[in-house]
Design an enzyme around this catalytic site. Structure first.
Site, PDB file in Angstrom:
ATOM      1  N   ARG A   1      -5.487  12.632  -6.491  1.00 35.65           N
ATOM      2  CA  ARG A   1      -6.770  11.994  -6.186  1.00 35.65           C
ATOM      3  C   ARG A   1      -7.885  13.038  -6.033  1.00 35.65           C
ATOM      4  O   ARG A   1      -8.997  12.853  -6.524  1.00 35.65           O
ATOM      5  CB  ARG A   1      -6.550  11.186  -4.904  1.00 35.65           C
ATOM      6  CG  ARG A   1      -7.732  10.715  -4.158  1.00 35.65           C
ATOM      7  CD  ARG A   1      -8.208   9.376  -4.676  1.00 35.65           C
ATOM      8  NE  ARG A   1      -9.131   8.801  -3.728  1.00 35.65           N
ATOM      9  CZ  ARG A   1     -10.329   9.285  -3.458  1.00 35.65           C
ATOM     10  NH1 ARG A   1     -10.764  10.347  -4.072  1.00 35.65           N
ATOM     11  NH2 ARG A   1     -11.100   8.683  -2.584  1.00 35.65           N
TER      12      ARG A   1
ATOM     13  N   ASP B   1      -6.509  -2.061  -7.772  1.00 36.44           N
ATOM     14  CA  ASP B   1      -7.136  -2.674  -6.605  1.00 36.44           C
ATOM     15  C   ASP B   1      -7.475  -4.124  -6.924  1.00 36.44           C
ATOM     16  O   ASP B   1      -7.701  -4.467  -8.091  1.00 36.44           O
ATOM     17  CB  ASP B   1      -8.415  -1.923  -6.203  1.00 36.44           C
ATOM     18  CG  ASP B   1      -8.766  -2.209  -4.747  1.00 36.44           C
ATOM     19  OD1 ASP B   1      -8.279  -1.488  -3.873  1.00 36.44           O
ATOM     20  OD2 ASP B   1      -9.488  -3.204  -4.484  1.00 36.44           O
TER      21      ASP B   1
ATOM     22  N   ARG C   1      -2.642   6.852  -0.405  1.00 34.84           N
ATOM     23  CA  ARG C   1      -2.945   6.975   1.012  1.00 34.84           C
ATOM     24  C   ARG C   1      -2.028   7.899   1.801  1.00 34.84           C
ATOM     25  O   ARG C   1      -2.453   8.899   2.321  1.00 34.84           O
ATOM     26  CB  ARG C   1      -2.976   5.605   1.711  1.00 34.84           C
ATOM     27  CG  ARG C   1      -3.777   4.560   0.983  1.00 34.84           C
ATOM     28  CD  ARG C   1      -4.579   3.757   1.908  1.00 34.84           C
ATOM     29  NE  ARG C   1      -3.833   2.668   2.527  1.00 34.84           N
ATOM     30  CZ  ARG C   1      -4.414   1.731   3.269  1.00 34.84           C
ATOM     31  NH1 ARG C   1      -5.723   1.760   3.463  1.00 34.84           N
ATOM     32  NH2 ARG C   1      -3.715   0.781   3.806  1.00 34.84           N
TER      33      ARG C   1
ATOM     34  N   ARG D   1       0.804  -1.222   0.000  1.00 33.34           N
ATOM     35  CA  ARG D   1       0.000   0.000   0.000  1.00 33.34           C
ATOM     36  C   ARG D   1       0.837   1.272   0.000  1.00 33.34           C
ATOM     37  O   ARG D   1       0.389   2.316   0.489  1.00 33.34           O
ATOM     38  CB  ARG D   1      -0.989   0.013   1.190  1.00 33.34           C
ATOM     39  CG  ARG D   1      -1.963  -1.147   1.211  1.00 33.34           C
ATOM     40  CD  ARG D   1      -2.805  -1.155  -0.057  1.00 33.34           C
ATOM     41  NE  ARG D   1      -4.007  -1.931   0.102  1.00 33.34           N
ATOM     42  CZ  ARG D   1      -5.191  -1.425   0.455  1.00 33.34           C
ATOM     43  NH1 ARG D   1      -5.341  -0.140   0.647  1.00 33.34           N
ATOM     44  NH2 ARG D   1      -6.232  -2.201   0.585  1.00 33.34           N
TER      45      ARG D   1
ATOM     46  N   TYR E   1     -15.483 -10.850  -0.953  1.00 34.92           N
ATOM     47  CA  TYR E   1     -16.138  -9.593  -1.364  1.00 34.92           C
ATOM     48  C   TYR E   1     -17.331  -9.844  -2.284  1.00 34.92           C
ATOM     49  O   TYR E   1     -18.332  -9.133  -2.214  1.00 34.92           O
ATOM     50  CB  TYR E   1     -15.127  -8.648  -2.036  1.00 34.92           C
ATOM     51  CG  TYR E   1     -14.186  -8.027  -1.011  1.00 34.92           C
ATOM     52  CD1 TYR E   1     -14.637  -7.014  -0.155  1.00 34.92           C
ATOM     53  CD2 TYR E   1     -12.885  -8.469  -0.867  1.00 34.92           C
ATOM     54  CE1 TYR E   1     -13.794  -6.463   0.806  1.00 34.92           C
ATOM     55  CE2 TYR E   1     -12.031  -7.920   0.088  1.00 34.92           C
ATOM     56  CZ  TYR E   1     -12.497  -6.918   0.928  1.00 34.92           C
ATOM     57  OH  TYR E   1     -11.683  -6.377   1.875  1.00 34.92           O
TER      58      TYR E   1
HETATM   59  C1  LIG Z   1      -8.399  -6.235   0.670  1.00 35.38           C
HETATM   60  C2  LIG Z   1      -7.747  -5.373  -0.381  1.00 35.38           C
HETATM   61  C3  LIG Z   1      -8.382  -4.344  -1.153  1.00 35.38           C
HETATM   62  N1  LIG Z   1      -7.423  -3.824  -2.004  1.00 35.38           N
HETATM   63  C4  LIG Z   1      -6.222  -4.463  -1.816  1.00 35.38           C
HETATM   64  C5  LIG Z   1      -6.405  -5.462  -0.828  1.00 35.38           C
HETATM   65  C6  LIG Z   1      -5.372  -6.466  -0.403  1.00 35.38           C
HETATM   66  C7  LIG Z   1      -4.351  -5.897   0.519  1.00 35.38           C
HETATM   67  C8  LIG Z   1      -4.840  -5.599   1.928  1.00 35.38           C
HETATM   68  O1  LIG Z   1      -5.270  -6.542   2.621  1.00 35.38           O
HETATM   69  O2  LIG Z   1      -4.740  -4.441   2.320  1.00 35.38           O
HETATM   70  C9  LIG Z   1      -4.954  -4.244  -2.532  1.00 35.38           C
HETATM   71  C10 LIG Z   1      -4.595  -2.893  -2.977  1.00 35.38           C
HETATM   72  N2  LIG Z   1      -5.348  -1.744  -2.989  1.00 35.38           N
HETATM   73  C11 LIG Z   1      -4.616  -0.705  -3.488  1.00 35.38           C
HETATM   74  C12 LIG Z   1      -3.354  -1.215  -3.893  1.00 35.38           C
HETATM   75  C13 LIG Z   1      -2.366  -0.344  -4.650  1.00 35.38           C
HETATM   76  C14 LIG Z   1      -0.970  -0.651  -4.673  1.00 35.38           C
HETATM   77  C15 LIG Z   1      -0.253  -0.473  -3.339  1.00 35.38           C
HETATM   78  O3  LIG Z   1       0.105   0.653  -3.010  1.00 35.38           O
HETATM   79  O4  LIG Z   1      -0.008  -1.484  -2.643  1.00 35.38           O
HETATM   80  C16 LIG Z   1      -3.319  -2.575  -3.541  1.00 35.38           C
HETATM   81  C17 LIG Z   1      -2.204  -3.602  -3.677  1.00 35.38           C
HETATM   82  C18 LIG Z   1      -5.053   0.704  -3.648  1.00 35.38           C
HETATM   83  C19 LIG Z   1      -6.131   1.222  -2.774  1.00 35.38           C
HETATM   84  N3  LIG Z   1      -7.317   0.602  -2.434  1.00 35.38           N
HETATM   85  C20 LIG Z   1      -8.075   1.448  -1.665  1.00 35.38           C
HETATM   86  C21 LIG Z   1      -7.385   2.673  -1.507  1.00 35.38           C
HETATM   87  C22 LIG Z   1      -7.903   3.898  -0.728  1.00 35.38           C
HETATM   88  C23 LIG Z   1      -8.987   4.582  -1.488  1.00 35.38           C
HETATM   89  C24 LIG Z   1      -8.764   6.028  -1.843  1.00 35.38           C
HETATM   90  O5  LIG Z   1      -7.641   6.462  -2.181  1.00 35.38           O
HETATM   91  O6  LIG Z   1      -9.759   6.726  -1.828  1.00 35.38           O
HETATM   92  C25 LIG Z   1      -6.169   2.546  -2.199  1.00 35.38           C
HETATM   93  C26 LIG Z   1      -5.091   3.591  -2.375  1.00 35.38           C
HETATM   94  C27 LIG Z   1      -9.417   1.141  -1.146  1.00 35.38           C
HETATM   95  C28 LIG Z   1      -9.719  -0.231  -0.698  1.00 35.38           C
HETATM   96  N4  LIG Z   1      -9.520  -1.386  -1.414  1.00 35.38           N
HETATM   97  C29 LIG Z   1      -9.917  -2.489  -0.658  1.00 35.38           C
HETATM   98  C30 LIG Z   1     -10.428  -1.990   0.565  1.00 35.38           C
HETATM   99  C31 LIG Z   1     -10.962  -2.851   1.691  1.00 35.38           C
HETATM  100  C32 LIG Z   1     -10.345  -0.592   0.532  1.00 35.38           C
HETATM  101  C33 LIG Z   1     -10.845   0.417   1.558  1.00 35.38           C
HETATM  102  C34 LIG Z   1      -9.982   0.520   2.727  1.00 35.38           C
HETATM  103  C35 LIG Z   1      -8.588   1.005   2.437  1.00 35.38           C
HETATM  104  O7  LIG Z   1      -8.386   2.161   2.099  1.00 35.38           O
HETATM  105  O8  LIG Z   1      -7.691   0.151   2.551  1.00 35.38           O
HETATM  106  C36 LIG Z   1      -9.809  -3.910  -1.081  1.00 35.38           C
END
Ligand SMILES: Cc1c2[nH]c(c1CCC(=O)O)Cc1[nH]c(c(CCC(=O)O)c1C)Cc1[nH]c(c(CCC(=O)O)c1C)Cc1[nH]c(c(C)c1CCC(=O)O)C2
Length: 328
Positions: free
Chosen positions: A24, A61, A15, A11, A139
């Site tokens: 964003r 994602d 963020r 991640r 999901y």
């Molecule tokens: C379960 C899961 C998801 N997404 C992901 C997982 C597996 C890893 C883990 O367990 O954390 C994987 C993921 N999601 C994102 C990446 C980008 C690459 C990286 O930086 O690693 C990766 C590898 C961007 C993202 N995915 C998300 C954001 C935040 C949203 C935003 O910027 O508005 C980002 C940058 C949103 C997201 N996406 C998901 C959730 C539950 C959420 C909301 C909560 C959160 O923010 O973590 C599903």
């Protein structure tokens, strides 16, 4: 070249960086960023430039896969993902396409990979990724995040045939998708099984590992990391799959993880993401303690899960620099 442990953060793209939020905030939302290759490439490269990490991970994602199969999601601010439609019965399978052309439906990710590599110019490797079938199943059935994923787990007891049919299909699509990412230029792949730890060992074997094995057997082109968060009961079984690296969360001592997985795999992890809330001095101390606990060379340094959104990027820099300066 001096030999040292490579370091990146799950991640890292997005963020935590104000530079990410600037991009964003100029858009309608998260999905527009994910679906615009030039911008996805830009935020993929930000942590390489700003945090000095040793790898980039493509900004996307795991939920793009269920969406490509026909279940559209929304990313709700401060809440997370939300699916209007879910799969809870055999009849519901009509809502999704069990086979798809990933190169067409996920072309925006593949395009982002190509642009990122062009802009990186070989500075660092680019990691592609997907969710593990079990986590995607969670999901698609639950429709949103959950502490227990009891709707997903209920199906394993009440309708295992449905579970296997959906898991089979997610697995096939995921293999195609991972291979397409390699073809587009991904140098390594990681499969995130974020909800592995909510299953017991027998169910994880039947509904988790079985499908990870299919993925590990199919991916022969590049190194593959399997991250089964919380599934310590299955680390030994994971080590028998044909992957290069096993992701380790912070709830297990790295020496214990080594004991369970043997010497044939690289381990990736495993600093507690919360350790980055400590002072700079303590971040360095915790990082050095982890590095000193490594018993052989086969380690990639990372956190034990994704970096938390409100962590100070300066603390991340301290973490990265400590790894880079470490000498035994
Ligand atoms: C379960 C899961 C998801 N997404 C992901 C997982 C597996 C890893 C883990 O367990 O954390 C994987 C993921 N999601 C994102 C990446 C980008 C690459 C990286 O930086 O690693 C990766 C590898 C961007 C993202 N995915 C998300 C954001 C935040 C949203 C935003 O910027 O508005 C980002 C940058 C949103 C997201 N996406 C998901 C959730 C539950 C959420 C909301 C909560 C959160 O923010 O973590 C599903």
């Amino acid at each position: 070249m001096t030999e040292r442990y490579p370091v990146w953060l799950m991640r890292q793209a997005g963020r935590i960086l104000p530079e990410y939020r600037a991009v964003r905030n100029s858009l309608s939302g998260f999905k527009e960023l994910v679906e615009t290759p030039e911008l996805a490439a830009e935020v993929t490269i930000q942590p390489v430039d700003i945090l000095d990490v040793d790898a980039a991970i493509i900004f996307s994602d795991i939920l793009v896969v269920p969406e490509a199969m026909g279940l559209e999601y929304q990313m709700i601010e401060k809440k997370g993902p939300w699916f209007e439609e879910t799969i809870r019965s055999i009849d519901d399978l009509k809502k999704v396409d069990l086979t798809i052309d990933v190169e067409e439906r996920l072309s925006y990710v593949l395009e982002a990979i190509k642009i990122t590599n062009k802009e990186l110019g070989g500075r660092v490797p680019l990691i592609g990724f997907a969710g593990a079938p079990w986590t995607i199943f969670c999901y698609m059935t639950e429709g949103q995040g959950s502490k227990t994923f009891s709707i997903a787990r209920k199906i394993l007891y009440t309708n295992p045939a449905l579970a296997h049919e959906l898991l089979e299909s997610i697995t096939t699509v995921t293999i195609d998708y991972l291979k397409a990412q390699v073809k587009a230029g991904a140098h390594m792949l990681q499969v995130f099984d974020s909800w592995a730890g909510i299953l017991g060992p027998d169910q994880y074997e039947e509904f988790g590992l079985r499908y990870l094995k299919r993925i590990a057997d199919a991916i022969t082109e590049v190194p593959l990391t399997l991250f089964s968060k919380g599934a310590h009961h299955s680390y030994t079984a994971l080590a028998h799959l044909d992957c290069n690296t096993i992701g380790v969360d912070w709830q297990i001592d790295i020496r214990k993880a080594r004991e369970l997985t043997g010497d044939s795999k690289t381990l990736q992890g495993n600093l507690d993401p919360c350790a980055l809330y400590a002072s700079h001095e303590n971040v360095a101390e915790y990082t050095n303690k982890m590095l000193n606990s490594f018993e052989n060379k086969r380690h990639i340094v990372n956190l034990g899960h994704g970096v938390y959104p409100d962590v100070d990027p300066e603390k991340v820099k301290t973490f990265v620099q400590t790894v880079k300066e470490f000498k035994r």
